[in-house]
Design an enzyme around this catalytic site. Structure first.
Site, mmCIF file in Angstrom:
data_model
loop_
_atom_site.group_PDB
_atom_site.id
_atom_site.type_symbol
_atom_site.label_atom_id
_atom_site.label_comp_id
_atom_site.label_asym_id
_atom_site.label_seq_id
_atom_site.Cartn_x
_atom_site.Cartn_y
_atom_site.Cartn_z
ATOM 1 N N GLU A 97 4.677 110.273 7.821
ATOM 2 C CA GLU A 97 5.121 110.009 6.469
ATOM 3 C C GLU A 97 4.891 111.195 5.536
ATOM 4 O OE1 GLU A 97 3.176 106.834 4.537
ATOM 5 O OE2 GLU A 97 4.564 106.896 2.853
ATOM 6 N N ASP A 98 3.732 111.837 5.668
ATOM 7 C CA ASP A 98 3.336 112.820 4.660
ATOM 8 C C ASP A 98 3.407 114.278 5.100
ATOM 9 O OD1 ASP A 98 2.785 110.706 3.076
ATOM 10 O OD2 ASP A 98 0.618 110.750 3.378
#
Ligand code: MN
Length: 741
Positions: A97-98
């Site tokens: 996600e990051d």
């Protein structure tokens, strides 16, 4: 940047590197039972990749980001008892996600299982909890992912737990939001999965986040009472301890106070003081038994306890013979102590205790992760069944889910003695549908323990239920009020949909027949024109309404036509039915997001919610209702958690305008020991308070105890508070509190 700061920065980095390695090593130590060279290599690989991927990132607190995945992985291993696959996935949980790492990278490096778990976790956090979509819909998405692999939700719980433990570094707004969400969704989920310790910690941390003063107040008071409590416990358990030793039991006795959250909740729901709740605590006796002797040993201990202390006959709970749905096993009894205080005693084996504290994970701790996941299949199947129902709205779904999975169960029996488990509150009709949907559809009543009862009769543990059916029976709308199980609701809705479909056919034929009779063309255009004219939302809706005789086509005069096309105007809707989003946008657009209460220039109507009686000075928020404008609630209102979690879109920030410009009705209730002239003294105090405009006062006295209630107009929370303080200063008054609902 000067040279010296640069140097200092480098030193910090070195220290941080050391600290990261220290934390990594304690994670390795936490992965018990599975420390093969291969496993260690896998964890190291995941750690190195996560470290590299997050190297530029820091948490809100300023710490290196990697602290977070390490902590989450450690919770998975240590507090949930998960194995290597989960530890690896936890280390990587925020990477896709990051960071630049892709799901394909993860699949290449760690294989399908880890990739699937990461994918689920990414989807859950990809769900944007902050924006306008309904929380309930998000909840559904979370459960969809959960149904694939329970490790997703277990890791998510670990993630949430760590975020809650480090909540302090967040902004106030975010703290409120995250805490509400945790209380609404994650704590019940942990409870359902049997993770009792995590559930209570999540609840306590949520309370600390939402209402720090309340939390610290209870915490302080608990600390103060500690010595007295310890002394009481050791005196209480002394004879039991001696008797158990004489019988050569291996055992442990614990005396634990309730969690801060559960104390607070009792104070709120029962309207009692801290002292009254605090008095209640449980003594737990844990016996180290051989597996085959567990049950017998627990009852032996029970018999010893009740040799010394008188048990309350209606407070015996045997969750050993019939464990709770979440796997909880224990024997509970409440006995009278010499001091005249009721004490709850919980008796269980070491294994039962571990299951109670850590969930099913405890069972499978040394057996490997796959088996543990397998053990949760039963619950996952229930979730999958719920998810199958396409007709329910997201919110229905959440309610059904909570009812079905978070509640305790009762056991009821068929006439032939077959056992059925249903949630508490289930009715005879639920029972009928549980046996078979045809039996449910034709149910007209039931015999419970040979007595005739209506189908809406709630069942009790141990009831024997015989369903009475009739071929002519058909499910009705109101049946939805008689059932609590999701599957019965689903089957009733299904039956109603079937009926509706049948009606629609009848309706369609009637409409077509009428068009023909008028000499109009039977086509989609004319049907749409007619639907619009009659305020039906669609042709299907029109058919249904016609079939149910909500519209009487028979008496409708032949409308004007042109070339077989109906010339009918659109029907006019009676009131403003703009979508809510539009109204929200209007309000937010003009006020920068904050609604000011008491501002006369505002066009929007507001009402102070009667459930929590907010007054100026209280922390409040606005809740947008479709017909009633804005409702103002206190943030600690018992409805607030649900509103904030379910309808984030409709929450409007609110603040009070100025001060002393308005008067608000507030209530105070108090009680104490009756004395001559007391009423007089109290009314004097209230009427001498500046600016208090008393609306009503009532007193009731019985057997020397009085209870009173004052409703008065005040200007602010401070104002009310000073009044409460003055009443407290009257010696005979023992308890004063604001009326919340
Ligand atoms: Mn995370």
């Amino acid at each position: 940047m000067s040279g010296s700061t640069a140097t200092k920065y480098t030193i910090d980095l070195e220290e941080e590197k050391e600290e990261i390695l220290r934390r990594y090593r304690s994670l390795l130590r936490a992965v018990r039972g599975e420390r093969s060279a291969e496993n260690t290599r896998l964890i190291r690989k995941a750690f190195n990749i996560a470290l590299e991927a997050h190297k530029e990132q820091r948490r809100k607190s300023g710490e290196p980001y990697i602290y977070h995945p390490i902590a989450v992985a450690r919770i998975c291993a240590e507090e949930i008892g998960l194995g290597v696959t989960s530890v690896v996935a936890a280390l990587l949980h925020d990477t896709v996600e990051d960071t630049d790492l892709t799901l394909e990278d993860v699949r290449d490096l760690f294989g399908d299982t880890v990739a699937t778990i990461i994918d689920g976790l990414t989807k859950i956090s990809g769900v944007n909890w902050q924006t306008d979509s309904m929380q309930a819909e998000n909840f559904r998405k979370v459960l969809l992912t959960l149904a694939q692999d329970v490790r997703v939700i277990l890791i998510k719980l670990a993630d949430r737990l760590h975020n809650m433990r480090t909540l302090d570094s967040m902004s106030r707004d975010k703290q409120m939001k995250i805490a509400s969400e945790t209380l609404f969704l994650y704590a019940p989920l942990a409870h359902r999965l049997g993770l009792y310790n995590i559930k209570s910690e999540l609840e306590d941390l949520s309370l600390r986040g939402k209402e720090p003063e309340v939390y610290h107040d209870i915490e302080q008071r608990l600390k103060k009472g500690e010595t007295v409590r310890r002394r009481f416990i050791s005196r209480f358990i002394l004879p039991i301890r001696e008797a158990l030793e004489k019988e050569a039991f291996e055992f442990e006795i614990k005396g634990r106070p309730k969690s801060i959250y559960s104390i607070w909740q009792k104070m709120q729901t029962k309207g009692v003081t801290f002292e009254e709740v605090y008095d209640l605590f449980a003594i737990r006796i844990i016996v180290d038994s051989k597996p085959e002797l567990e049950k017998a040993d627990c009852w032996k201990v029970y018999s010893i306890v009740t040799d010394y202390y008188q048990p309350s006959p209606d407070r015996l709970r045997d969750w050993i013979s019939m464990p709770k749905a979440n796997g909880y096993e224990s024997l509970h009894t409440t006995v009278m102590s010499p001091g005249g205080k009721w004490v709850e005693v919980q008796i269980r084996s070491r294994r039962m205790d571990q299951v109670a504290e850590m969930g099913l994970a405890a069972h499978y701790r040394y057996k490997g992760e796959e088996e543990h996941v397998h053990a949760m299949e039963g619950m996952l199947n229930k979730i999958r069944e719920l998810l199958k129902d396409p007709g329910s709205s997201a919110l229905d779904f959440v309610n059904d889910f909570k009812l079905n999975l978070f509640n305790d169960v009762i056991m009821a029996f068929t006439p032939k003695g077959e056992m059925r488990s249903l949630p508490v509150g289930a009715t005879a009709l639920d029972f009928a549908f549980d046996i078979h949907s045809q039996i449910g559809r034709r149910c007209i009543g039931a015999k419970v323990n040979h007595k005739l009862v209506p189908m809406s009769q709630p069942l009790r543990n141990g009831d024997q239920v015989e369903i009475i059916t009739s071929r002519k029976q058909q499910p009705k709308e109101e049946w939805l009020n008689y059932v609590v199980t999701a599957s019965a609701r689903h089957k009733i809705k299904q039956a109603l949909r079937d009926q509706k479909r049948k009606l629609a056919t009848v309706g369609r034929e009637a409409v077509q027949h009428k068009l023909r009779a008028w000499g109009a063309k039977v086509n989609d255009e004319n049907i749409a024109i007619l639907a619009d004219h009659l305020l039906a939302s669609s042709p299907a809706d029109l058919y249904w309404k016609v079939a149910r005789e909500r519209h009487n086509l028979e008496t409708m005069p032949t409308p004007p036509m042109k070339n077989g096309r109906l010339m009918l105007p659109k029907g006019i809707r009676p009131k403003d039915e703009r979508p809510l989003e539009e109204i929200v946008a209007e309000i937010r657009g003009t006020s920068g997001g904050t609604f000011t209460i008491g501002d006369e220039l505002r066009s929007m109507e507001y009402k102070l919610s009667p459930c929590c009686h907010p007054i100026p000075g209280d922390d409040v928020f606005g809740f947008l209702t479709p017909n009633d404008g804005i409702r103002i609630h206190r943030v600690n209102c018992h409805n607030a958690v649900q509103l904030m979690s379910n309808f984030a879109m409709r929450i409007v920030k609110a603040r009070w305008k100025g001060k002393d410009s308005m008067e608000f009705l507030a209530g105070i209730q108090f009680s104490g020991i009756d004395a001559v002239g007391l009423v007089n003294r109290i009314t004097t105090i209230i009427s001498h308070e500046n600016n208090v405009n008393m609306r009503s006062i009532s007193f009731e006295s019985k057997d020397g105890i009085f209870e009173g209630k004052v409703m008065a107009y005040v200007h602010s929370a401070d104002h009310l508070h000073s009044l409460v303080e003055k009443l407290r200063s009257v010696p005979e008054v023992r308890r004063v509190e604001r009326i919340d609902h």
